[in-house]
Design a protein around this motif. Structure first.
Motif, PDB file in Angstrom:
ATOM      1  N   PRO A 122       0.815  -1.210   0.000  1.00  0.00           N
ATOM      2  CA  PRO A 122       0.000   0.000   0.000  1.00  0.00           C
ATOM      3  C   PRO A 122       0.855   1.269   0.000  1.00  0.00           C
ATOM      4  O   PRO A 122       1.959   1.294   0.554  1.00  0.00           O
ATOM      5  CB  PRO A 122      -0.800  -0.110   1.309  1.00  0.00           C
ATOM      6  N   GLU A 123       0.308   2.306  -0.604  1.00  0.00           N
ATOM      7  CA  GLU A 123       0.994   3.599  -0.608  1.00  0.00           C
ATOM      8  C   GLU A 123       1.146   4.129   0.816  1.00  0.00           C
ATOM      9  O   GLU A 123       2.174   4.706   1.179  1.00  0.00           O
ATOM     10  CB  GLU A 123       0.181   4.597  -1.447  1.00  0.00           C
ATOM     11  N   ALA A 124       0.110   3.952   1.624  1.00  0.00           N
ATOM     12  CA  ALA A 124       0.131   4.453   3.004  1.00  0.00           C
ATOM     13  C   ALA A 124      -0.431   3.394   3.944  1.00  0.00           C
ATOM     14  O   ALA A 124      -1.359   2.667   3.599  1.00  0.00           O
ATOM     15  CB  ALA A 124      -0.693   5.732   3.119  1.00  0.00           C
ATOM     16  N   ILE A 125       0.171   3.314   5.123  1.00  0.00           N
ATOM     17  CA  ILE A 125      -0.302   2.412   6.175  1.00  0.00           C
ATOM     18  C   ILE A 125      -0.326   3.196   7.477  1.00  0.00           C
ATOM     19  O   ILE A 125       0.661   3.847   7.840  1.00  0.00           O
ATOM     20  CB  ILE A 125       0.614   1.179   6.337  1.00  0.00           C
ATOM     21  N   SER A 126      -1.456   3.134   8.162  1.00  0.00           N
ATOM     22  CA  SER A 126      -1.573   3.809   9.449  1.00  0.00           C
ATOM     23  C   SER A 126      -2.191   2.850  10.451  1.00  0.00           C
ATOM     24  O   SER A 126      -3.101   2.089  10.114  1.00  0.00           O
ATOM     25  CB  SER A 126      -2.450   5.061   9.320  1.00  0.00           C
ATOM     26  N   ALA A 127      -1.694   2.885  11.669  1.00  0.00           N
ATOM     27  CA  ALA A 127      -2.206   2.004  12.726  1.00  0.00           C
ATOM     28  C   ALA A 127      -2.682   2.837  13.900  1.00  0.00           C
ATOM     29  O   ALA A 127      -2.253   3.982  14.093  1.00  0.00           O
ATOM     30  CB  ALA A 127      -1.130   1.028  13.180  1.00  0.00           C
ATOM     31  N   ALA A 128      -3.580   2.246  14.680  1.00  0.00           N
ATOM     32  CA  ALA A 128      -4.105   2.943  15.854  1.00  0.00           C
ATOM     33  C   ALA A 128      -4.446   1.952  16.942  1.00  0.00           C
ATOM     34  O   ALA A 128      -4.761   0.779  16.668  1.00  0.00           O
ATOM     35  CB  ALA A 128      -5.348   3.753  15.491  1.00  0.00           C
ATOM     36  N   VAL A 129      -4.383   2.431  18.174  1.00  0.00           N
ATOM     37  CA  VAL A 129      -4.860   1.692  19.337  1.00  0.00           C
ATOM     38  C   VAL A 129      -5.902   2.566  20.012  1.00  0.00           C
ATOM     39  O   VAL A 129      -5.703   3.763  20.188  1.00  0.00           O
ATOM     40  CB  VAL A 129      -3.717   1.387  20.324  1.00  0.00           C
ATOM     41  N   CYS A 130      -7.037   1.950  20.376  1.00  0.00           N
ATOM     42  CA  CYS A 130      -8.129   2.717  20.978  1.00  0.00           C
ATOM     43  C   CYS A 130      -8.688   1.941  22.169  1.00  0.00           C
ATOM     44  O   CYS A 130      -9.007   0.757  22.051  1.00  0.00           O
ATOM     45  CB  CYS A 130      -9.234   2.965  19.951  1.00  0.00           C
ATOM     46  N   ALA A 131      -8.790   2.596  23.323  1.00  0.00           N
ATOM     47  CA  ALA A 131      -9.390   2.002  24.517  1.00  0.00           C
ATOM     48  C   ALA A 131     -10.888   2.267  24.535  1.00  0.00           C
ATOM     49  O   ALA A 131     -11.366   3.268  23.983  1.00  0.00           O
ATOM     50  CB  ALA A 131      -8.745   2.583  25.771  1.00  0.00           C
ATOM     51  N   PHE A 132     -11.640   1.371  25.183  1.00  0.00           N
ATOM     52  CA  PHE A 132     -13.092   1.500  25.272  1.00  0.00           C
ATOM     53  C   PHE A 132     -13.547   1.352  26.721  1.00  0.00           C
ATOM     54  O   PHE A 132     -12.943   0.629  27.517  1.00  0.00           O
ATOM     55  CB  PHE A 132     -13.777   0.416  24.419  1.00  0.00           C
ATOM     56  N   ASP A 133     -14.637   2.026  27.016  1.00  0.00           N
ATOM     57  CA  ASP A 133     -15.210   1.927  28.359  1.00  0.00           C
ATOM     58  C   ASP A 133     -15.765   0.532  28.630  1.00  0.00           C
ATOM     59  O   ASP A 133     -15.822   0.103  29.778  1.00  0.00           O
ATOM     60  CB  ASP A 133     -16.331   2.962  28.535  1.00  0.00           C
ATOM     61  N   SER A 134     -16.191  -0.153  27.576  1.00  0.00           N
ATOM     62  CA  SER A 134     -16.808  -1.466  27.760  1.00  0.00           C
ATOM     63  C   SER A 134     -16.441  -2.394  26.615  1.00  0.00           C
ATOM     64  O   SER A 134     -16.127  -1.943  25.501  1.00  0.00           O
ATOM     65  CB  SER A 134     -18.333  -1.344  27.835  1.00  0.00           C
ATOM     66  N   LEU A 135     -16.499  -3.693  26.892  1.00  0.00           N
ATOM     67  CA  LEU A 135     -16.279  -4.697  25.851  1.00  0.00           C
ATOM     68  C   LEU A 135     -17.358  -4.599  24.788  1.00  0.00           C
ATOM     69  O   LEU A 135     -17.081  -4.707  23.588  1.00  0.00           O
ATOM     70  CB  LEU A 135     -16.275  -6.092  26.492  1.00  0.00           C
ATOM     71  N   GLU A 136     -18.589  -4.346  25.199  1.00  0.00           N
ATOM     72  CA  GLU A 136     -19.697  -4.224  24.248  1.00  0.00           C
ATOM     73  C   GLU A 136     -19.465  -3.076  23.281  1.00  0.00           C
ATOM     74  O   GLU A 136     -19.712  -3.200  22.074  1.00  0.00           O
ATOM     75  CB  GLU A 136     -21.009  -4.020  25.005  1.00  0.00           C
TER      76      GLU A 136
END
Length: 458
Positions: free
Chosen positions: A216-230
């Motif tokens: 791919p021309e561009a690759i971006s990654a992220a990590v995101c926390a959530f208040d709940s599993l749902e």
């Protein structure tokens, strides 16, 4: 050494010389994979170098009624390489040549012992790559045999989509090519798909022709926390249903995050997380990321950490890939009992939340982690196999989990395969289908010498 195989081993020794090993340490190394299943040693190990040599080895074994168990890197999770009936372990590690690469056609042909990292290192300067990433640096023959997938499957598919053709040594020693290099064909039965996922029970995969993809021309990654599993799971479902072409979308619950923090020296909040990756043009990646961030925020997502840096992305995904080892490190002298269900995406939240409630009744910590973009998730308990009560509790949980998935239109295995441990569940999932599988097995391997005791019981 089993006396009944003495003559076979003598013939194999004459053919292979010191590449036929009967030393205890070598046999022990080939007695198990990464699973909790009890080790089962072969009588000998053959280190083969070519398809023609595999053919000769199999012919010798058939003459002497000696079981044949293919062995790649030993990283599978269902005891598929354990020599449950003894016999010969055929180690493919010396068959590690990349035979051809066509950047124009975006395909390649490799020997079965080539690993996925070896292939991508070879392709690095050609603008193409092989996307199937099960975490471990597995052999491509083993990945084809187990129909492996992993973190990139939501965008690039599994080995089922990646394999264009195979060269297989059959139970009688015949060498069979299953397909041409054409991207489509209506030429008879689809033999390629027959062997992809057969786990060495129909033949030994020796060469694989694989579909490649442009980097791919561009690759971006992220990590995101959530208040709940749902909230985390609902973000996944909405993302997929909106048609956002995610490259990777991985779920880790709070127990998994705690294990990762301890093992990989990360400092993520002790909350459910999604690990995300986007592939495409710079503009397209930015648009995808904004869409997913908005969906995540509506579902209680926060603390986004973005990176396009190659080293930072690699560290993020290495932490994810190390989850099994991180879970095992939660307890001393533990073995991983890795579950592997997959359900339709519309039932994913229901299945995961019911499973999380079930885990609350269990006596040991049990992380949830999954390739949730395609409905596949794992519960990864670290098991004390010497504790009979604990083993029984985990096995009962596993049974409930699979029953739950099957009732929701899912499968007992999204990617690990059947091996030893899921044969009964395969019969529950596909009762009539298993009867057809038995007929195929009997037709192609009438003496049941190819990896006996795996996938189906004759």
């Amino acid at each position: 050494m089993a006396p009944r195989f003495t003559l076979a081993i003598e013939e194999l020794q004459a053919l292979l010389g010191d590449r036929l090993q009967t030393a205890a340490g070598v046999r022990q190394h080939h007695a198990q994979d990464e699973s909790f299943h009890a080790p089962a040693e072969p009588d000998a190990v053959a280190f083969v170098r070519s398809t023609s040599e595999v053919s000769e080895v199999v012919r010798i074994c058939r003459r002497h009624h000696m079981p044949v168990v293919p062995f790649g890197t030993g990283t599978a999770m269902e005891g598929g390489v354990n020599a449950t009936q003894g016999g010969l372990s055929v180690d493919m590690s010396l068959m590690n040549k990349i035979l051809s690469v066509s950047a124009q056609d975006m395909d390649c042909t490799v020997q079965a012992g080539v690993t996925r990292k070896q292939l991508n290192d070879h392709l690095r300067d050609q603008g193409i790559f092989f996307p199937i990433d099960p975490g471990a640096d597995a052999s491509l023959g083993g990945m084809a045999a187990t129909r492996a997938s992993g973190t990139n499957a939501v965008r690039y598919g599994t080995m089922r989509e990646a394999v264009l053709g195979l060269t297989v040594v059959m139970a009688d020693g015949r060498i069979v090519k299953t397909a041409s290099r054409a991207r489509k064909s209506a030429a008879g039965y689809d033999l390629t798909r027959l062997f992809v996922g057969s786990e060495g029970t129909l033949g030994v995969i020796c060469e694989i022709t694989l579909r490649l993809h442009p980097v791919p021309e561009a690759i971006s990654a992220a990590v995101c926390a959530f208040d709940s599993l749902e909230g985390a799971v609902n973000s996944v479902i909405e993302t997929i249903q909106m048609g956002v072409p995610m490259a990777r979308i991985e779920l880790l619950d709070s127990v998994a995050i705690d294990a990762v923090n301890r093992f990989s020296n990360t400092d993520y909040p002790a909350l459910p997380h999604l690990f995300l990756e986007f592939h495409g043009t710079h503009a397209w990646v930015e648009e995808q990321a904004e869409t997913v961030a908005a969906l995540a925020t509506e579902n209680g997502g926060r603390n986004f950490q973005w990176t396009a840096n190659t080293e930072e992305r690699s560290a993020l995904w290495q932490a994810r890939h190390d989850l099994a080892y991180a879970a095992r490190a939660m307890r001393d002298n533990a073995k991983i009992f890795s579950t592997d269900v997959c359900v339709p995406i519309s039932r994913l939240a229901e299945c995961i939340l019911a499973t999380a409630d079930d885990i609350k009744t269990m006596p040991i910590p049990m992380p949830i982690v999954g390739h949730v973009g395609d409905g596949n998730f794992h519960v990864v308990p670290a098991l004390d196999t010497s504790n009979a009560a604990e083993v029984a509790a985990v096995e009962a949980f596993h049974h409930r989990l699979i029953e739950r998935a099957l009732q929701m239109g899912g499968t007992c295995t999204g990617e690990h395969g059947i091996g030893q441990g899921k044969k009964d569940y395969l019969e529950a999932e596909l009762p009539a289908g298993v009867e057809v599988m038995k007929q195929i097995k009997q037709a192609l391997d009438p003496e049941s010498l190819m990896n006996p005791g795996k996938v189906i019981t004759l």
